[in-house]
Design a protein around this motif. Structure first.
Motif, PDB file in Angstrom:
ATOM      1  N   UNK A   1      77.502 -97.077 -21.257  1.00  0.00           N
ATOM      2  CA  UNK A   1      76.720 -97.539 -20.116  1.00  0.00           C
ATOM      3  C   UNK A   1      76.293 -98.993 -20.273  1.00  0.00           C
ATOM      4  N   UNK A   2      75.870 -99.362 -21.475  1.00  0.00           N
ATOM      5  CA  UNK A   2      75.491-100.754 -21.706  1.00  0.00           C
ATOM      6  C   UNK A   2      76.683-101.683 -21.484  1.00  0.00           C
ATOM      7  N   UNK A   3      77.856-101.252 -21.925  1.00  0.00           N
ATOM      8  CA  UNK A   3      79.062-102.057 -21.728  1.00  0.00           C
ATOM      9  C   UNK A   3      79.363-102.248 -20.245  1.00  0.00           C
ATOM     10  N   UNK A   4      79.243-101.184 -19.470  1.00  0.00           N
ATOM     11  CA  UNK A   4      79.525-101.276 -18.033  1.00  0.00           C
ATOM     12  C   UNK A   4      78.577-102.281 -17.377  1.00  0.00           C
ATOM     13  N   UNK A   5      77.291-102.161 -17.659  1.00  0.00           N
ATOM     14  CA  UNK A   5      76.312-103.090 -17.079  1.00  0.00           C
ATOM     15  C   UNK A   5      76.622-104.529 -17.504  1.00  0.00           C
ATOM     16  N   UNK A   6      76.953-104.717 -18.784  1.00  0.00           N
ATOM     17  CA  UNK A   6      77.269-106.065 -19.278  1.00  0.00           C
ATOM     18  C   UNK A   6      78.510-106.637 -18.611  1.00  0.00           C
ATOM     19  N   UNK A   7      79.537-105.820 -18.415  1.00  0.00           N
ATOM     20  CA  UNK A   7      80.785-106.288 -17.783  1.00  0.00           C
ATOM     21  C   UNK A   7      80.551-106.617 -16.308  1.00  0.00           C
ATOM     22  N   UNK A   8      79.745-105.823 -15.633  1.00  0.00           N
ATOM     23  CA  UNK A   8      79.417-106.119 -14.231  1.00  0.00           C
ATOM     24  C   UNK A   8      78.617-107.421 -14.157  1.00  0.00           C
TER      25      UNK A   8
ATOM     26  N   UNK B   1      66.154-107.809   0.961  1.00  0.00           N
ATOM     27  CA  UNK B   1      67.094-107.935  -0.147  1.00  0.00           C
ATOM     28  C   UNK B   1      68.282-107.019   0.090  1.00  0.00           C
ATOM     29  N   UNK B   2      69.369-107.288  -0.608  1.00  0.00           N
ATOM     30  CA  UNK B   2      70.588-106.504  -0.503  1.00  0.00           C
ATOM     31  C   UNK B   2      70.604-105.452  -1.601  1.00  0.00           C
ATOM     32  N   UNK B   3      70.918-104.238  -1.225  1.00  0.00           N
ATOM     33  CA  UNK B   3      71.101-103.160  -2.195  1.00  0.00           C
ATOM     34  C   UNK B   3      72.560-102.725  -2.089  1.00  0.00           C
ATOM     35  N   UNK B   4      73.327-102.994  -3.135  1.00  0.00           N
ATOM     36  CA  UNK B   4      74.762-102.734  -3.179  1.00  0.00           C
ATOM     37  C   UNK B   4      75.011-101.721  -4.290  1.00  0.00           C
ATOM     38  N   UNK B   5      75.905-100.767  -4.068  1.00  0.00           N
ATOM     39  CA  UNK B   5      76.211 -99.792  -5.113  1.00  0.00           C
ATOM     40  C   UNK B   5      77.707 -99.524  -5.172  1.00  0.00           C
ATOM     41  N   UNK B   6      78.146 -99.066  -6.331  1.00  0.00           N
ATOM     42  CA  UNK B   6      79.521 -98.654  -6.534  1.00  0.00           C
ATOM     43  C   UNK B   6      79.559 -97.656  -7.674  1.00  0.00           C
ATOM     44  N   UNK B   7      80.694 -96.946  -7.796  1.00  0.00           N
ATOM     45  CA  UNK B   7      80.819 -95.914  -8.816  1.00  0.00           C
ATOM     46  C   UNK B   7      81.920 -96.271  -9.797  1.00  0.00           C
ATOM     47  N   UNK B   8      81.672 -95.907 -11.041  1.00  0.00           N
ATOM     48  CA  UNK B   8      82.688 -95.993 -12.076  1.00  0.00           C
ATOM     49  C   UNK B   8      82.906 -94.583 -12.600  1.00  0.00           C
ATOM     50  N   UNK B   9      84.155 -94.101 -12.494  1.00  0.00           N
ATOM     51  CA  UNK B   9      84.481 -92.732 -12.881  1.00  0.00           C
ATOM     52  C   UNK B   9      85.441 -92.732 -14.058  1.00  0.00           C
ATOM     53  N   UNK B  10      85.249 -91.805 -14.978  1.00  0.00           N
ATOM     54  CA  UNK B  10      86.138 -91.696 -16.135  1.00  0.00           C
ATOM     55  C   UNK B  10      86.460 -90.238 -16.428  1.00  0.00           C
TER      56      UNK B  10
ATOM     57  N   UNK C   1      87.136-104.183 -11.283  1.00  0.00           N
ATOM     58  CA  UNK C   1      87.891-103.595 -12.389  1.00  0.00           C
ATOM     59  C   UNK C   1      87.348-104.216 -13.669  1.00  0.00           C
ATOM     60  N   UNK C   2      86.845-103.369 -14.553  1.00  0.00           N
ATOM     61  CA  UNK C   2      86.303-103.865 -15.814  1.00  0.00           C
ATOM     62  C   UNK C   2      87.057-103.215 -16.969  1.00  0.00           C
ATOM     63  N   UNK C   3      87.155-103.949 -18.054  1.00  0.00           N
ATOM     64  CA  UNK C   3      87.800-103.434 -19.258  1.00  0.00           C
ATOM     65  C   UNK C   3      86.747-103.330 -20.354  1.00  0.00           C
ATOM     66  N   UNK C   4      86.529-102.118 -20.836  1.00  0.00           N
ATOM     67  CA  UNK C   4      85.557-101.908 -21.899  1.00  0.00           C
ATOM     68  C   UNK C   4      86.123-102.407 -23.228  1.00  0.00           C
ATOM     69  N   UNK C   5      85.272-102.593 -24.201  1.00  0.00           N
ATOM     70  CA  UNK C   5      85.668-103.175 -25.478  1.00  0.00           C
ATOM     71  C   UNK C   5      86.784-102.408 -26.180  1.00  0.00           C
ATOM     72  N   UNK C   6      86.849-101.104 -26.022  1.00  0.00           N
ATOM     73  CA  UNK C   6      87.899-100.324 -26.682  1.00  0.00           C
ATOM     74  C   UNK C   6      89.145-100.161 -25.809  1.00  0.00           C
TER      75      UNK C   6
END
Length: 144
Positions: A2-9, A117-126, A91-96
């Motif tokens: 989860x930390x990786x996803x937030x950092x990549x975004x 303010x703008x509230x934007x959302x998206x999903x990441x599925x694995x 499209x994000x690439x995690x460290x592994x």
């Protein structure tokens, strides 16, 4: 993960909206008032469902909030940012090496803290497989 996803975004946001142009990107709550214009990102919710004995499907909803700050036309600024976020291929690439594709993009304008303010959302599925733990042999068991 989860930390990786937030950092990549956050990395993608800093490319789209560079700090050199005055944009701030936050991934943690700030005790004082946010500097704006800024983005604040984190998770709304995550869920997990077993798919097989060792496999599972995980869905994570991530939000991005954009605060335009002092603007003569804040709605037009919000619409401009919304357009950029919607057009972005998330499209994000995690460290592994796992690639995640952001889907289900959704944006809405909200009121709060004395402004819009703008509230934007998206999903990441694995889909993943849990590694099986090696269990010790059942030594010393006697059957009667």
């Amino acid at each position: 993960m989860y930390n990786e996803i937030v950092d990549k975004v956050a990395e993608q946001l800093s490319i789209l909206f560079p700090p050199e142009l005055g944009y701030y990107i936050y991934t943690e709550a700030v005790a004082q008032e946010l500097s704006s214009p800024c983005f604040y990102t984190g998770f709304l919710e995550t869920s997990e469902k077993n798919t097989t004995v060792a496999g599972f499907y995980r869905s994570s909803s991530l939000y991005i909030r954009y605060f335009p700050g002092k603007s003569e036309q804040p709605s037009r600024e919000i619409y401009r940012v919304l357009d950029i976020l919607m057009e972005q291929k998330w499209i994000i690439t995690l460290d592994h090496g796992i690639k995640l594709n952001g889907t289900g993009k959704n944006g809405r304008i909200e009121e709060g803290n004395g402004g819009r303010f703008l509230s934007f959302s998206l999903k990441f599925n694995t889909f993943s497989i849990r590694e099986k733990s090696v269990e010790e042999a059942m030594e010393g068991i006697k059957v009667r």
